[in-house]
Design a protein around this motif. Structure first.
Motif, PDB file in Angstrom:
ATOM      1  N   ASP A  36     -23.247  -8.408   8.926  1.00 52.44           N
ATOM      2  CA  ASP A  36     -23.435  -7.044   8.442  1.00 52.44           C
ATOM      3  C   ASP A  36     -24.928  -6.738   8.346  1.00 52.44           C
ATOM      4  OD1 ASP A  36     -20.650  -5.913   7.368  1.00 52.44           O
ATOM      5  OD2 ASP A  36     -20.702  -8.079   7.015  1.00 52.44           O
ATOM      6  N   GLU A  63     -12.831  -3.531  15.138  1.00 53.48           N
ATOM      7  CA  GLU A  63     -11.945  -4.422  14.382  1.00 53.48           C
ATOM      8  C   GLU A  63     -12.568  -4.752  13.035  1.00 53.48           C
ATOM      9  OE1 GLU A  63     -10.319  -7.833  16.277  1.00 53.48           O
ATOM     10  OE2 GLU A  63      -9.112  -6.577  17.587  1.00 53.48           O
ATOM     11  N   PRO A  64     -11.783  -4.987  11.970  1.00 51.55           N
ATOM     12  CA  PRO A  64     -10.358  -4.698  12.008  1.00 51.55           C
ATOM     13  C   PRO A  64     -10.138  -3.195  12.145  1.00 51.55           C
ATOM     14  CG  PRO A  64     -11.035  -5.288   9.771  1.00 51.55           C
ATOM     15  CD  PRO A  64     -12.211  -5.521  10.666  1.00 51.55           C
ATOM     16  N   ARG A  74      -7.195  -2.568   7.714  1.00 45.76           N
ATOM     17  CA  ARG A  74      -8.641  -2.586   7.463  1.00 45.76           C
ATOM     18  C   ARG A  74      -8.952  -2.164   6.020  1.00 45.76           C
ATOM     19  NH1 ARG A  74     -13.543  -1.898  10.463  1.00 45.76           N
ATOM     20  NH2 ARG A  74     -15.134  -0.888   9.212  1.00 45.76           N
ATOM     21  N   LEU A  78     -10.968  -4.697   3.640  1.00 48.69           N
ATOM     22  CA  LEU A  78     -12.336  -4.414   3.199  1.00 48.69           C
ATOM     23  C   LEU A  78     -12.443  -4.110   1.704  1.00 48.69           C
ATOM     24  CD1 LEU A  78     -12.978  -4.591   6.154  1.00 48.69           C
ATOM     25  CD2 LEU A  78     -14.272  -2.471   6.012  1.00 48.69           C
ATOM     26  N   MET A  91      -6.175 -10.201   9.435  1.00 48.66           N
ATOM     27  CA  MET A  91      -7.131  -9.942  10.529  1.00 48.66           C
ATOM     28  C   MET A  91      -6.418 -10.083  11.871  1.00 48.66           C
ATOM     29  SD  MET A  91     -10.269  -9.174   9.641  1.00 48.66           S
ATOM     30  CE  MET A  91     -11.273  -9.204   8.139  1.00 48.66           C
ATOM     31  N   ARG A  95      -5.383  -7.415  14.796  1.00 50.75           N
ATOM     32  CA  ARG A  95      -5.822  -7.680  16.184  1.00 50.75           C
ATOM     33  C   ARG A  95      -4.649  -7.605  17.154  1.00 50.75           C
ATOM     34  NH1 ARG A  95      -9.106 -11.993  15.249  1.00 50.75           N
ATOM     35  NH2 ARG A  95     -10.506 -10.281  14.723  1.00 50.75           N
ATOM     36  N   ARG A 117     -16.794  -5.622  17.065  1.00 49.53           N
ATOM     37  CA  ARG A 117     -16.175  -6.869  16.585  1.00 49.53           C
ATOM     38  C   ARG A 117     -14.850  -7.157  17.275  1.00 49.53           C
ATOM     39  NH1 ARG A 117     -19.138  -8.522  12.413  1.00 49.53           N
ATOM     40  NH2 ARG A 117     -20.150  -7.019  11.054  1.00 49.53           N
ATOM     41  N   ALA A 121     -15.493 -12.648  15.159  1.00 49.41           N
ATOM     42  CA  ALA A 121     -15.769 -12.303  13.759  1.00 49.41           C
ATOM     43  C   ALA A 121     -14.861 -13.086  12.812  1.00 49.41           C
ATOM     44  CB  ALA A 121     -15.591 -10.799  13.536  1.00 49.41           C
ATOM     45  N   THR A 122     -13.644 -13.355  13.234  1.00 50.63           N
ATOM     46  CA  THR A 122     -12.742 -14.125  12.378  1.00 50.63           C
ATOM     47  C   THR A 122     -13.224 -15.569  12.248  1.00 50.63           C
ATOM     48  OG1 THR A 122     -10.929 -12.739  13.153  1.00 50.63           O
ATOM     49  CG2 THR A 122     -10.328 -14.741  11.975  1.00 50.63           C
ATOM     50  N   TYR A 125     -16.558 -15.129  10.017  1.00 52.07           N
ATOM     51  CA  TYR A 125     -16.392 -14.714   8.616  1.00 52.07           C
ATOM     52  C   TYR A 125     -15.350 -15.561   7.874  1.00 52.07           C
ATOM     53  CZ  TYR A 125     -19.389 -10.586   8.938  1.00 52.07           C
ATOM     54  OH  TYR A 125     -20.466  -9.752   9.072  1.00 52.07           O
ATOM     55  N   GLN A 126     -14.138 -15.651   8.444  1.00 53.37           N
ATOM     56  CA  GLN A 126     -13.105 -16.423   7.748  1.00 53.37           C
ATOM     57  C   GLN A 126     -13.361 -17.924   7.939  1.00 53.37           C
ATOM     58  OE1 GLN A 126     -12.250 -13.253   9.264  1.00 53.37           O
ATOM     59  NE2 GLN A 126     -12.452 -12.741   7.092  1.00 53.37           N
ATOM     60  N   ARG A 183     -24.975   2.723   2.636  1.00 52.67           N
ATOM     61  CA  ARG A 183     -23.959   3.219   1.710  1.00 52.67           C
ATOM     62  C   ARG A 183     -23.405   2.105   0.809  1.00 52.67           C
ATOM     63  NH1 ARG A 183     -22.610   1.058   5.748  1.00 52.67           N
ATOM     64  NH2 ARG A 183     -20.597   0.468   6.574  1.00 52.67           N
ATOM     65  N   ASP A 186     -19.014  -2.782   1.087  1.00 53.28           N
ATOM     66  CA  ASP A 186     -17.609  -3.168   1.000  1.00 53.28           C
ATOM     67  C   ASP A 186     -17.507  -4.626   0.542  1.00 53.28           C
ATOM     68  OD1 ASP A 186     -17.825  -4.908   3.260  1.00 53.28           O
ATOM     69  OD2 ASP A 186     -17.422  -3.232   4.623  1.00 53.28           O
ATOM     70  N   PHE A 188     -17.032  -7.448   2.039  1.00 54.85           N
ATOM     71  CA  PHE A 188     -17.810  -8.459   2.768  1.00 54.85           C
ATOM     72  C   PHE A 188     -19.307  -8.253   2.544  1.00 54.85           C
ATOM     73  CE2 PHE A 188     -13.757  -8.373   5.055  1.00 54.85           C
ATOM     74  CZ  PHE A 188     -13.448  -9.723   5.036  1.00 54.85           C
ATOM     75  N   GLU A 189     -19.733  -6.986   2.526  1.00 54.83           N
ATOM     76  CA  GLU A 189     -21.159  -6.703   2.376  1.00 54.83           C
ATOM     77  C   GLU A 189     -21.705  -7.134   1.016  1.00 54.83           C
ATOM     78  OE1 GLU A 189     -21.018  -2.933   5.501  1.00 54.83           O
ATOM     79  OE2 GLU A 189     -20.911  -2.579   3.346  1.00 54.83           O
TER      80      GLU A 189
HETATM   81  P1  TYD Z   1     -18.058  -3.610  10.043  1.00 53.40           P
HETATM   82  O1  TYD Z   1     -17.570  -3.896  11.421  1.00 53.40           O
HETATM   83  O2  TYD Z   1     -19.371  -4.149   9.666  1.00 53.40           O
HETATM   84  O3  TYD Z   1     -17.957  -2.058   9.904  1.00 53.40           O
HETATM   85  P2  TYD Z   1     -18.903  -1.127   9.036  1.00 53.40           P
HETATM   86  O4  TYD Z   1     -20.189  -1.096   9.793  1.00 53.40           O
HETATM   87  O5  TYD Z   1     -18.134   0.144   9.020  1.00 53.40           O
HETATM   88  O6  TYD Z   1     -19.020  -1.785   7.679  1.00 53.40           O
HETATM   89  O7  TYD Z   1     -17.002  -4.042   8.903  1.00 53.40           O
HETATM   90  C1  TYD Z   1     -16.024  -4.925   9.140  1.00 53.40           C
HETATM   91  C2  TYD Z   1     -16.130  -6.061   8.150  1.00 53.40           C
HETATM   92  O8  TYD Z   1     -15.022  -6.924   8.361  1.00 53.40           O
HETATM   93  C3  TYD Z   1     -17.387  -6.877   8.346  1.00 53.40           C
HETATM   94  O9  TYD Z   1     -17.934  -7.181   7.090  1.00 53.40           O
HETATM   95  C4  TYD Z   1     -16.880  -8.149   8.971  1.00 53.40           C
HETATM   96  C5  TYD Z   1     -15.454  -8.250   8.522  1.00 53.40           C
HETATM   97  N1  TYD Z   1     -14.585  -8.932   9.491  1.00 53.40           N
HETATM   98  C6  TYD Z   1     -14.073 -10.180   9.190  1.00 53.40           C
HETATM   99  O10 TYD Z   1     -14.354 -10.737   8.125  1.00 53.40           O
HETATM  100  N2  TYD Z   1     -13.246 -10.803  10.087  1.00 53.40           N
HETATM  101  C7  TYD Z   1     -12.895 -10.219  11.267  1.00 53.40           C
HETATM  102  O11 TYD Z   1     -12.130 -10.814  12.051  1.00 53.40           O
HETATM  103  C8  TYD Z   1     -13.422  -8.919  11.563  1.00 53.40           C
HETATM  104  C9  TYD Z   1     -13.036  -8.237  12.844  1.00 53.40           C
HETATM  105  C10 TYD Z   1     -14.258  -8.307  10.650  1.00 53.40           C
END
Ligand code: TYD
Length: 238
Positions: A36, A63-64, A74, A78, A91, A95, A117, A121-122, A125-126, A183, A186, A188-189
């Motif tokens: 992010d 995605e998601p 999503r 989020l 996730m 997909r 994504r 990303a999975t 991130y996961q 902004r 979320d 993850f951010e």
């Molecule tokens: P993001 O793509 O960054 O969209 P935005 O710019 O609108 O915030 O947000 C998607 C979030 O989802 C991002 O933090 C990464 C997370 N993510 C996963 O954790 N696993 C996944 O498989 C995918 C596709 C996204």
């Protein structure tokens, strides 16, 4: 996989002589990845414009998300706290719908699909961030991304992957500083710098495992230089 070179192309005749306007084109699937705050958004739209200027039909997606069902998932992903297996399953559920409803049909029509994504990303991130079992993720990947027509393909092509993945790589501190002015964060951010270090390592592992598919973009550069790197990577791969 790559399309075989047609004999007409190899002979370098003007394409207007060999290819009628309605010649079927090979679909092209490009994903954008990164932590992010890596700054991929503006380049996604610009790349879509480049392909459209070449007369290609472009599907821009993310995605998601990317379908009504996946966009609902999503919202949950989020915003709602959940256990890592639940997160990974949702996730991949998103997909699956996205692939079946949007990506596979568009590729079958020979279009360009650009996704903000995809499955890397999975794993990042996961797998990296949450530390979730990579073996389970690989199993889910095999189920969810199985090609519609398994018999006609071999090797890694049995699992749908992007033809090219542009990985926007930069230090988590730099990305966090960019996000600070953006902004409301979320789920993850809001994660820690350490989390994003692990996500970054997750991307690095995926890149190492499939270097032919990945282009690592140094995202800690002025925007014009990042855009130049994106264009160079795309023209090398397509
Ligand atoms: P993001 O793509 O960054 O969209 P935005 O710019 O609108 O915030 O947000 C998607 C979030 O989802 C991002 O933090 C990464 C997370 N993510 C996963 O954790 N696993 C996944 O498989 C995918 C596709 C996204």
């Amino acid at each position: 996989g790559r399309a075989p070179i047609h004999p007409e192309q190899a002979m370098s005749l003007p394409s207007t002589l060999t290819a009628p306007a309605n010649t079927a084109q090979t679909g092209l699937f490009i994903s954008f990845e990164g932590i992010d705050g890596a700054g991929k958004s503006s380049h996604i739209g610009a790349l879509a414009d480049v392909f459209r200027a070449q007369g290609r039909v472009v599907t821009l997606t993310r995605e998601p998300g990317g379908t009504p069902l996946a966009e609902k998932l999503r919202q949950l992903l989020l915003n709602d706290a959940m256990d890592p297996l639940c997160e990974a399953l949702l996730m991949f559920a998103a997909r699956r719908d996205h692939l079946q409803q949007v990506i596979e049909p568009a590729l079958a029509r020979g279009e360009v699909v650009i996704s903000d994504r995809f499955t890397d990303a999975t794993f990042a991130y996961q797998g990296g961030g949450r530390g979730f079992d990579l073996t389970v993720l690989r199993t889910l990947e095999g189920w969810v991304q199985a090609l519609p027509d398994q018999e006609s393909s071999e090797g890694r092509d049995q699992v749908r992957q992007p033809d090219l993945t542009l990985w926007f790589d930069l230090a988590p501190e730099v990305a966090a500083a960019r996000l600070a002015n953006a902004r409301e964060p979320d789920k993850f951010e809001r994660e820690s710098a350490l989390f994003f270090q692990r996500v970054r390592s997750g991307y690095a592992q995926r890149c190492q495992a499939d270097p032919g598919r990945f282009a690592r973009i140094e995202a800690d550069q002025p925007r014009e230089q990042v855009w130049a790197a994106v264009q160079a990577a795309v023209s090398q791969h397509v």
